[in-house]
Design a protein around this motif. Sequence first.
Motif, PDB file in Angstrom:
ATOM      1  N   ARG A   1      63.993  42.139  84.781  1.00 25.55           N
ATOM      2  CA  ARG A   1      63.290  42.842  83.716  1.00 25.55           C
ATOM      3  C   ARG A   1      62.275  43.761  84.392  1.00 25.55           C
ATOM      4  O   ARG A   1      61.405  43.280  85.133  1.00 25.55           O
ATOM      5  CB  ARG A   1      62.587  41.816  82.829  1.00 25.55           C
ATOM      6  CG  ARG A   1      61.964  42.378  81.571  1.00 25.55           C
ATOM      7  CD  ARG A   1      62.948  42.412  80.454  1.00 25.55           C
ATOM      8  NE  ARG A   1      62.346  42.556  79.145  1.00 25.55           N
ATOM      9  CZ  ARG A   1      62.844  43.399  78.235  1.00 25.55           C
ATOM     10  NH1 ARG A   1      63.892  44.158  78.484  1.00 25.55           N
ATOM     11  NH2 ARG A   1      62.296  43.473  77.038  1.00 25.55           N
TER      12      ARG A   1
ATOM     13  N   SER B   1      83.200  51.548  92.722  1.00 26.26           N
ATOM     14  CA  SER B   1      82.204  51.733  93.783  1.00 26.26           C
ATOM     15  C   SER B   1      82.394  50.716  94.910  1.00 26.26           C
ATOM     16  O   SER B   1      81.928  50.935  96.016  1.00 26.26           O
ATOM     17  CB  SER B   1      80.787  51.658  93.212  1.00 26.26           C
ATOM     18  OG  SER B   1      80.406  50.317  93.009  1.00 26.26           O
ATOM     19  N   TYR B   2      83.089  49.608  94.626  1.00 25.21           N
ATOM     20  CA  TYR B   2      83.413  48.659  95.693  1.00 25.21           C
ATOM     21  C   TYR B   2      84.691  49.075  96.434  1.00 25.21           C
ATOM     22  O   TYR B   2      85.182  48.331  97.282  1.00 25.21           O
ATOM     23  CB  TYR B   2      83.561  47.240  95.130  1.00 25.21           C
ATOM     24  CG  TYR B   2      82.265  46.647  94.628  1.00 25.21           C
ATOM     25  CD1 TYR B   2      81.204  46.401  95.497  1.00 25.21           C
ATOM     26  CD2 TYR B   2      82.089  46.350  93.282  1.00 25.21           C
ATOM     27  CE1 TYR B   2      80.005  45.878  95.030  1.00 25.21           C
ATOM     28  CE2 TYR B   2      80.889  45.816  92.810  1.00 25.21           C
ATOM     29  CZ  TYR B   2      79.857  45.586  93.688  1.00 25.21           C
ATOM     30  OH  TYR B   2      78.670  45.070  93.230  1.00 25.21           O
TER      31      TYR B   2
ATOM     32  N   GLN C   1      83.094  51.702  86.642  1.00 32.03           N
ATOM     33  CA  GLN C   1      82.380  52.443  87.692  1.00 32.03           C
ATOM     34  C   GLN C   1      82.024  51.518  88.871  1.00 32.03           C
ATOM     35  O   GLN C   1      82.224  51.881  90.038  1.00 32.03           O
ATOM     36  CB  GLN C   1      81.108  53.003  87.046  1.00 32.03           C
ATOM     37  CG  GLN C   1      80.179  53.782  87.935  1.00 32.03           C
ATOM     38  CD  GLN C   1      78.814  53.953  87.227  1.00 32.03           C
ATOM     39  OE1 GLN C   1      78.238  52.995  86.696  1.00 32.03           O
ATOM     40  NE2 GLN C   1      78.303  55.172  87.227  1.00 32.03           N
TER      41      GLN C   1
ATOM     42  N   GLY D   1      74.545  39.035  84.774  1.00 27.11           N
ATOM     43  CA  GLY D   1      73.562  39.989  84.278  1.00 27.11           C
ATOM     44  C   GLY D   1      74.072  41.419  84.190  1.00 27.11           C
ATOM     45  O   GLY D   1      73.301  42.359  84.368  1.00 27.11           O
ATOM     46  N   ASN D   2      75.362  41.576  83.893  1.00 24.76           N
ATOM     47  CA  ASN D   2      75.911  42.930  83.770  1.00 24.76           C
ATOM     48  C   ASN D   2      76.045  43.329  82.299  1.00 24.76           C
ATOM     49  O   ASN D   2      76.859  42.782  81.578  1.00 24.76           O
ATOM     50  CB  ASN D   2      77.278  43.004  84.443  1.00 24.76           C
ATOM     51  CG  ASN D   2      77.168  42.827  85.950  1.00 24.76           C
ATOM     52  OD1 ASN D   2      76.254  43.362  86.577  1.00 24.76           O
ATOM     53  ND2 ASN D   2      78.067  42.063  86.534  1.00 24.76           N
TER      54      ASN D   2
ATOM     55  N   LYS E   1      62.256  36.930  82.853  1.00 23.61           N
ATOM     56  CA  LYS E   1      62.147  38.269  83.468  1.00 23.61           C
ATOM     57  C   LYS E   1      63.407  38.639  84.248  1.00 23.61           C
ATOM     58  O   LYS E   1      63.355  39.327  85.271  1.00 23.61           O
ATOM     59  CB  LYS E   1      60.936  38.387  84.397  1.00 23.61           C
ATOM     60  CG  LYS E   1      59.625  37.985  83.766  1.00 23.61           C
ATOM     61  CD  LYS E   1      59.276  38.800  82.551  1.00 23.61           C
ATOM     62  CE  LYS E   1      57.971  38.342  81.928  1.00 23.61           C
ATOM     63  NZ  LYS E   1      57.847  38.829  80.541  1.00 23.61           N
ATOM     64  N   LEU E   2      64.539  38.123  83.775  1.00 26.98           N
ATOM     65  CA  LEU E   2      65.822  38.438  84.398  1.00 26.98           C
ATOM     66  C   LEU E   2      66.701  39.170  83.398  1.00 26.98           C
ATOM     67  O   LEU E   2      66.537  39.034  82.184  1.00 26.98           O
ATOM     68  CB  LEU E   2      66.543  37.154  84.815  1.00 26.98           C
ATOM     69  CG  LEU E   2      65.860  36.268  85.854  1.00 26.98           C
ATOM     70  CD1 LEU E   2      66.661  34.988  86.056  1.00 26.98           C
ATOM     71  CD2 LEU E   2      65.718  37.007  87.183  1.00 26.98           C
ATOM     72  N   ARG E   3      67.649  39.953  83.923  1.00 20.99           N
ATOM     73  CA  ARG E   3      68.677  40.559  83.080  1.00 20.99           C
ATOM     74  C   ARG E   3      69.645  39.437  82.691  1.00 20.99           C
ATOM     75  O   ARG E   3      70.232  38.789  83.578  1.00 20.99           O
ATOM     76  CB  ARG E   3      69.385  41.632  83.903  1.00 20.99           C
ATOM     77  CG  ARG E   3      70.367  42.492  83.126  1.00 20.99           C
ATOM     78  CD  ARG E   3      69.674  43.640  82.484  1.00 20.99           C
ATOM     79  NE  ARG E   3      70.581  44.700  82.051  1.00 20.99           N
ATOM     80  CZ  ARG E   3      70.444  45.321  80.882  1.00 20.99           C
ATOM     81  NH1 ARG E   3      69.472  44.982  80.048  1.00 20.99           N
ATOM     82  NH2 ARG E   3      71.257  46.300  80.559  1.00 20.99           N
TER      83      ARG E   3
ATOM     84  N   GLY F   1      76.549  40.564  90.514  1.00 22.71           N
ATOM     85  CA  GLY F   1      75.806  40.246  89.288  1.00 22.71           C
ATOM     86  C   GLY F   1      76.426  39.174  88.421  1.00 22.71           C
ATOM     87  O   GLY F   1      76.120  39.094  87.227  1.00 22.71           O
TER      88      GLY F   1
ATOM     89  N   ILE G   1      80.507  51.009  82.750  1.00 22.55           N
ATOM     90  CA  ILE G   1      79.697  50.608  83.898  1.00 22.55           C
ATOM     91  C   ILE G   1      80.449  49.614  84.780  1.00 22.55           C
ATOM     92  O   ILE G   1      80.279  49.586  85.996  1.00 22.55           O
ATOM     93  CB  ILE G   1      78.353  50.035  83.397  1.00 22.55           C
ATOM     94  CG1 ILE G   1      77.345  50.009  84.507  1.00 22.55           C
ATOM     95  CG2 ILE G   1      78.466  48.670  82.756  1.00 22.55           C
ATOM     96  CD1 ILE G   1      76.408  51.131  84.411  1.00 22.55           C
TER      97      ILE G   1
ATOM     98  N   LEU H   1      71.879  36.987  89.764  1.00 23.32           N
ATOM     99  CA  LEU H   1      71.420  37.438  91.081  1.00 23.32           C
ATOM    100  C   LEU H   1      72.469  37.173  92.166  1.00 23.32           C
ATOM    101  O   LEU H   1      72.203  37.330  93.355  1.00 23.32           O
ATOM    102  CB  LEU H   1      70.087  36.766  91.431  1.00 23.32           C
ATOM    103  CG  LEU H   1      68.952  37.023  90.409  1.00 23.32           C
ATOM    104  CD1 LEU H   1      67.697  36.246  90.787  1.00 23.32           C
ATOM    105  CD2 LEU H   1      68.629  38.506  90.300  1.00 23.32           C
TER     106      LEU H   1
ATOM    107  N   LYS I   1      68.914  43.357  88.444  1.00 25.24           N
ATOM    108  CA  LYS I   1      69.094  42.283  87.441  1.00 25.24           C
ATOM    109  C   LYS I   1      67.767  41.637  87.074  1.00 25.24           C
ATOM    110  O   LYS I   1      67.687  40.447  86.800  1.00 25.24           O
ATOM    111  CB  LYS I   1      70.080  41.208  87.930  1.00 25.24           C
ATOM    112  CG  LYS I   1      71.411  41.735  88.393  1.00 25.24           C
ATOM    113  CD  LYS I   1      72.157  42.471  87.319  1.00 25.24           C
ATOM    114  CE  LYS I   1      73.486  43.014  87.828  1.00 25.24           C
ATOM    115  NZ  LYS I   1      73.983  44.102  86.978  1.00 25.24           N
TER     116      LYS I   1
ATOM    117  N   THR J   1      65.492  36.707  78.484  1.00 26.89           N
ATOM    118  CA  THR J   1      65.088  37.922  79.206  1.00 26.89           C
ATOM    119  C   THR J   1      63.566  37.982  79.309  1.00 26.89           C
ATOM    120  O   THR J   1      63.001  38.246  80.376  1.00 26.89           O
ATOM    121  CB  THR J   1      65.593  39.176  78.467  1.00 26.89           C
ATOM    122  OG1 THR J   1      67.019  39.133  78.400  1.00 26.89           O
ATOM    123  CG2 THR J   1      65.158  40.454  79.163  1.00 26.89           C
TER     124      THR J   1
END
Lengths: 329, 329
Positions: free
Chosen positions: B275, A115-116, A111, A307-308, A273-275, A50, A108, A46, B273, A269
Amino acid sequence: MKTLQLQDILDAKSRISPFINTTPIVSSSILNDWLGHDIYFKAEGLQKVGAFKARGACNTIAWLIENNKKPKHIVANSSGNHSQAVAWAAKMFQIPATIYMPEYASKIKIQATRSYGATVVLCKTRDIVDAQVAEASAKEGVYWIPPYNHEQVISGQGTAVYEAITEIGDVDAIVAPCGGGGLLSGSVIAAKGLLPNVKVIGAEPKNANDASLSLQKNEIQRLGAKPNTLADGAMTMSVGALTFEYLKRLDAFFEITEEEIVYWTQWLTHLLKLRIEPTSAMSMEAAKQWLQKQQTKKKVLIVLSGGNIDQETTLKIWEKDYLLKNPSM
Amino acid sequence: MKTLQLQDILDAKSRISPFINTTPIVSSSILNDWLGHDIYFKAEGLQKVGAFKARGACNTIAWLIENNKKPKHIVANSSGNHSQAVAWAAKMFQIPATIYMPEYASKIKIQATRSYGATVVLCKTRDIVDAQVAEASAKEGVYWIPPYNHEQVISGQGTAVYEAITEIGDVDAIVAPCGGGGLLSGSVIAAKGLLPNVKVIGAEPKNANDASLSLQKNEIQRLGAKPNTLADGAMTMSVGALTFEYLKRLDAFFEITEEEIVYWTQWLTHLLKLRIEPTSAMSMEAAKQWLQKQQTKKKVLIVLSGGNIDQETTLKIWEKDYLLKNPSM
């Protein structure tokens, strides 16, 4: 070469505070019930971009500016989260950036780096990436931010553990993953500076165990070929001369199998509940193996590095179902 | 049948506050750049049991106790998050619970319901589930907590939007997914009570569009067969008599295709990031379609309903790569 101290982490923290997230600490009561210990997770997924990498990149540029050395141009080489971190930080400080990345880097991440606002130069091999960034950095006014072997990068990464200890107080052990060793080095400095008795533990893929071998042989070892591991944040071919000195202060180090990586990526995960990047999940297995040897209930801090994850890796992670077998000691 | 008011949501909020999480609100600056609007996400995946359902179940039991009607036994019927929510809440208030679930329910949700200490009775079909729970609830001292068609369940679900508006202030629109309509009903009551001019928008799978058809025909429609959609939280065969009255107050309603569901599940997972359940992702597509018709920049609140996904569904979500095509208006 000076030895970094807690004060360097404190300086980094006040330097980057206006720009980065103080990430939350999360836990799972059911996991704690199952394991019989208290586990706290610092959720760096977070963080900006990421991943914890935003800390080191931001600290390095802010430190240059603080010392009246604001560069005209920034360059970096990486296949992963460091690319995005440097692109993001450079944009924030309004400095043009060029990032050299291997063609095989995840689409990704390429990309996101673009994007930054950074210019991305794709190179056929990692050797060409490294040669090109070295050449570019020789020009006047250009500053190269390496992914880990740099005092300000290390000091920045250490702020994650500093924040966590400030929030949750004393812990028995801290576990973080090992790629080039920047996060672990910063974590060792912060943790041992704040809590003299804390154990700091590293985790690395068994399939990319250069740091583990380096510590065993007391000499930096280099992988022979690009390693085959889902933990793409730990695919670094060797640790750095600088980070190796801090890694020697670790209390334990674990090599993690690919199956263990997938198991904990799925479970963390599901529970948090997080990537969760596979690289982050390694620390949980290391914590478990360390806890199995303890006689009393322990309080452990785990740094979830990022979390990427691209689509292809996500599919590999979820190929088999590991959620039907509960974690236990 | 009384009409629920904002006060009912406020009562529910103070009743459940000691037990539930005040979930965070998250956003993605890059998504906001791409869309040209400000989107706020209420992350109910970080709620107890990983879904907003904890709110309604907890409120119902706490309300029974408040009114000196503490049951001896609680029963519920559900294939999904409501099972876990009732099991969790019953355990907390030390009331034995029996949950009737269809055999085809996700293994992970059955396992989680059991891990909260409830007795799970698996039945061959949903009809048998519903018959058994009705029979069980006829016994003295047994209370049946239905998944949506209940005033205290609706009031509990409304607390998510109440919390969000309290935190971020005025918004132009609020979007939530529609299964049985409990979350949307509570959201309408909370939102219109606090912000008279706010638009409240529903989202439903095109493949399970009973609520959409019901609103068009002004009469509750029932699906003919178990629908084929990844949004398992929205597979309910029909809305309830009670929830339908509140759904009539919605300002817009969108039917979402399976491809749109997968697209936003991938993208929200990647950007936030977190779920993200497919059911939650529908709201983002509905928000986008609503925003496409707006002339000025808007502030939108999206309720991310939950984060419980089994391995098989995760594989289906990530089968193709949608991350290479950026969101845009």
